[in-house]
Design a protein around this motif. Structure first.
Motif, short mmCIF file in Angstrom:
data_model
loop_
_atom_site.label_atom_id
_atom_site.label_comp_id
_atom_site.label_asym_id
_atom_site.label_seq_id
_atom_site.Cartn_x
_atom_site.Cartn_y
_atom_site.Cartn_z
N LEU A 28 0.63 -1.32 -0.53
CA LEU A 28 0.05 0.11 0.37
C LEU A 28 0.87 1.05 -0.01
O LEU A 28 -0.16 2.20 0.48
N ASP A 29 1.93 0.97 -0.70
CA ASP A 29 2.93 2.39 -0.56
C ASP A 29 2.29 2.72 -2.42
O ASP A 29 3.55 2.74 -3.10
N PHE A 30 1.58 3.58 -1.95
CA PHE A 30 1.15 4.15 -3.57
C PHE A 30 2.09 5.14 -3.60
O PHE A 30 1.93 5.65 -5.35
N GLU A 31 2.60 6.25 -3.37
CA GLU A 31 3.03 6.61 -3.13
C GLU A 31 5.09 6.74 -4.56
O GLU A 31 4.91 7.25 -5.26
N LYS A 32 5.47 5.25 -4.04
CA LYS A 32 6.76 4.74 -4.78
C LYS A 32 6.40 4.17 -5.60
O LYS A 32 6.76 4.69 -7.01
N ALA A 33 4.76 3.59 -5.59
CA ALA A 33 4.43 2.58 -6.87
C ALA A 33 4.00 4.00 -8.44
O ALA A 33 4.30 3.17 -9.16
N ARG A 34 3.41 4.98 -7.44
CA ARG A 34 2.79 6.13 -8.72
C ARG A 34 4.10 6.16 -9.35
O ARG A 34 4.77 7.03 -10.08
N SER A 35 5.18 6.70 -8.90
CA SER A 35 6.74 6.79 -8.89
C SER A 35 7.25 6.14 -10.40
O SER A 35 8.64 6.57 -10.86
N LEU A 36 6.64 4.91 -10.08
CA LEU A 36 7.77 4.19 -11.06
C LEU A 36 6.49 3.93 -12.80
O LEU A 36 6.87 2.38 -13.26
N VAL A 37 5.99 4.98 -12.53
CA VAL A 37 4.95 4.80 -13.74
C VAL A 37 5.08 6.31 -14.52
O VAL A 37 4.57 7.39 -13.90
N ALA A 38 4.44 5.80 -15.67
CA ALA A 38 4.29 7.18 -16.76
C ALA A 38 2.97 7.90 -16.24
O ALA A 38 2.26 6.86 -15.68
N ASP A 39 2.83 9.14 -16.45
CA ASP A 39 1.79 9.73 -15.80
C ASP A 39 0.18 9.50 -16.45
O ASP A 39 -0.45 10.13 -16.74
N ASP A 40 0.67 9.43 -18.00
CA ASP A 40 -0.47 8.98 -18.78
C ASP A 40 -0.65 6.89 -19.12
O ASP A 40 -0.30 6.28 -20.39
N LEU A 41 -0.24 6.77 -17.85
CA LEU A 41 -0.18 5.22 -17.91
C LEU A 41 -1.87 4.68 -18.38
O LEU A 41 -2.48 5.29 -18.10
N LYS A 42 -1.22 3.26 -18.90
CA LYS A 42 -2.40 2.65 -19.59
C LYS A 42 -3.02 1.70 -19.22
O LYS A 42 -1.87 0.90 -19.65
N PHE A 43 -4.18 1.48 -18.94
CA PHE A 43 -4.17 -0.14 -17.58
C PHE A 43 -5.38 -0.79 -18.30
O PHE A 43 -6.67 -0.47 -19.01
N ILE A 44 -4.95 -2.44 -18.89
CA ILE A 44 -6.32 -2.95 -20.00
C ILE A 44 -6.57 -3.82 -18.32
O ILE A 44 -5.44 -5.24 -19.18
N GLY A 45 -7.58 -4.38 -18.46
CA GLY A 45 -7.51 -5.61 -17.78
C GLY A 45 -8.76 -6.31 -18.07
O GLY A 45 -9.53 -5.83 -19.77
N VAL A 46 -9.40 -7.39 -17.76
CA VAL A 46 -10.63 -8.09 -17.93
C VAL A 46 -11.66 -7.87 -18.84
O VAL A 46 -12.53 -8.14 -19.42
N LYS A 47 -12.02 -6.63 -17.50
CA LYS A 47 -13.88 -6.21 -18.18
C LYS A 47 -13.46 -4.48 -17.42
O LYS A 47 -14.24 -3.93 -18.08
N ALA A 48 -12.01 -3.54 -18.24
CA ALA A 48 -12.33 -2.41 -18.13
C ALA A 48 -10.28 -1.99 -18.58
O ALA A 48 -9.37 -2.76 -18.51
N THR A 49 -10.47 -0.52 -19.28
CA THR A 49 -10.02 0.22 -19.37
C THR A 49 -9.42 1.42 -18.91
O THR A 49 -10.77 2.04 -18.30
N VAL A 50 -8.33 1.72 -18.57
CA VAL A 50 -8.07 2.57 -17.30
C VAL A 50 -6.94 3.94 -18.24
O VAL A 50 -5.80 3.28 -18.35
N GLU A 51 -7.52 5.40 -18.12
CA GLU A 51 -6.46 5.76 -19.15
C GLU A 51 -5.54 6.94 -17.77
O GLU A 51 -6.75 7.26 -17.17
N GLY A 52 -4.87 7.20 -17.60
CA GLY A 52 -3.92 7.74 -17.02
C GLY A 52 -3.66 6.95 -15.09
O GLY A 52 -4.45 6.43 -14.47
N ALA A 53 -2.61 7.59 -15.00
CA ALA A 53 -2.43 6.96 -13.68
C ALA A 53 -2.49 8.24 -12.44
O ALA A 53 -3.37 6.27 -11.17
N ASP A 54 -3.49 8.42 -12.50
CA ASP A 54 -4.30 9.70 -11.27
C ASP A 54 -5.50 8.29 -10.69
O ASP A 54 -5.31 8.43 -10.01
N GLU A 55 -5.62 8.03 -12.43
CA GLU A 55 -6.77 8.05 -12.43
C GLU A 55 -6.95 6.16 -12.07
O GLU A 55 -7.90 5.75 -11.03
#
Length: 119
Positions: A28-55
């Motif tokens: 649950l160290d989301f600050e550290k995890a956030r530092s390792l991804v691009a601002d425009d991260l794209k997550f593609i999951g089984v049921k949804a796609t999420v655009e942007g690291a903040d979301e």
């Protein structure tokens, strides 16, 4: 540095970044995890796609997932991980594909059998 050494160094760095990212999310160290991804991260999951690291992290904070890594593979700017993901009382085997832009994770695609969640 020869091309083999350069590829090996890049492979190890990408693998380390993904392992560090998954450890941070699990702890649950989301600050550290956030530092390792691009601002425009794209997550593609089984049921949804999420655009942007903040979301993405807004949703991750609610889910509180725990990752138990089984195996990691890497090639150039891609890292693939097989892991057990614990979501509350449920554990599923999943595979994640992490794409890089420079030194940060740019894309995450996760696949798993979602049938157990459709019942």
């Amino acid at each position: 540095m020869d091309s083999y050494a350069a590829a090996k160094e890049s492979k190890n760095k990408s693998t380390t970044v993904v392992r560090t990212f998954l450890d941070a999310v699990t702890n649950l160290d989301f600050e550290k995890a956030r530092s390792l991804v691009a601002d425009d991260l794209k997550f593609i999951g089984v049921k949804a796609t999420v655009e942007g690291a903040d979301e993405y992290f807004k949703q991750m904070k609610q889910m509180k997932l725990k990752y138990d890594i089984r195996k990691v593979f890497s090639s150039e700017n891609d890292v693939a991980v097989f892991y057990d993901i614990r979501m509350g009382d449920e554990t599923i085997l999943a595979a994640g594909w992490y794409g890089f832009q420079g030194d940060v994770i740019k894309t995450i695609q996760v696949v798993f059998d979602s049938a157990k969640f459709d019942a």
